[in-house]
Write a protein that holds these residues in place. Sequence first.
Motif: not given
Length: 362
Positions: A134-137, A170-172, A185-192
Motif C-alpha cells: 500500500i502506498a502512503q499517498n 506491514e501492508a505499507i 510506518n506504524k508511527k505514520f499510520v497512528k498519527e495520520n
Amino acid sequence: MANDIFALWDENKTRISDIENIYTKNKYLLTRNQMDARKNYQKLLEKYKFSNMLEYVPSSDILKIMPPYSFFLQLKFTLATPYISRDDEEFYICDNPIKKDKVFKVPMVSGSSWKGNMRWTAMKIFTDRLHKGIAQNSISEHFDSRSRMVRLFGHEKSTIADYIDSVLAEAIAGDDKAHEKFIENKKFVKENFRKFLIEKGYINTNVDGRRGRLNFYPTFFNQISLEVINPHNRKTKAGTYPIYIESVPVDADGIFSLLYVPFDLMGKPEGEAKKEVAKDLKLICIALKEMMLTYGFSAKKSSGFGIAKNELSDVFCEMNGVEFKKSLEEKQKTLDNLENEIKAIITKLLNTASPHSGGNNV
C-alpha cells in the motif's frame, strides 16, 4: 440465623421437593453431596421450564423518537452449534456455568458480547482485505474503511488500535522486513489516522473517547444443556475426571436486536449524511452475516461454537424516514436474503429526498 437459607438447610427441615427453582435445588444438592448433585442436574434441566423473556424484547416503536436514518433490525435465529460463555457465579454445580440474567436466571448473550464479537468480525474483514504494498499517498481509502468501525462501535481501545496500526504498517512496508521501517510506518499510520478522525469530526481533541452509533440488546435463550469433556490419562489412556460445561444446545432459538442511531449526523449536508449511512449499513450487513455463519459469537468460537443456521424467522428491519417494500416477507428468510433487503434500503435511501429536512442539511 433463621433468615440464612444455608443455616436453615443445615437443620434438615427442608425437602428438595419443596424447592421450585432449579438453581436453588442445585445449591441445596451441593450442600449434601457434590457428585449426586451433578448426576441429578441433567435430569432437572430436562424438566425445568425457563421464564418467557419475549416481553423484554425491544419494540420497533423506539424508532419513532430516533433521529433521521436511524435503523432497527430484529431477527429470530436458531443455533447450528452449541453456544457457551462464562458466568461469574462462584458456588455452582459445575465449574463452567453459562452467563445468565441476574434476576430470571435465563441463559443470555449480553449486548456487550454482541458488540465485541461483531467488532472483532468487522476488524477481521478489514485486515483480511488489506494487500501488501500500500502506498502512503493512497492510505486515506483504508483510513475511510477503518473509520467506519469507529463510527459504529466507538473509539478503538489501545490494544485494538495497536494491532490495526501494526497490520497497516506491514501492508505499507510490503516486502521490506526492516524493523526500523516497520516502526516508522506504524508511527505514520497512528498519527495520520488520528488526524483523519479529527478532520472528519469523528473524535474531538477535548474529549476522550467516542460513542458508537450501534446499540445492541441482550438475547435470551430458553434451554440449557451440558457439554462434557473427559480428559484421559496419557499413560493408562483411561478417563480421569469429567469436566461439565453448561451450554445452550443446538436448535435453541434467540432474538437478535440491533439499533443504529446516527446521532452525530445532525447538521451535516444531506448527501454526505446519506453516503455515510449507506457505508455503515453495508458493513453492518457483511459483519452480521459473517459473525452468524462463519466466525461465531460464542466462547471457543475458533472451535466451532456459537454458529447460527442460515434460517431466520420474525425478521423486522426498518429505517426512520425511508419507506420501502418489505420483500423478505415474500421469500425464504435467510441471512442471504436479509443482505438483499438491506441493499434495497440503501438504494431507496440514496434515491429519496429526506422528509426531515427543509434544506440541504439533516
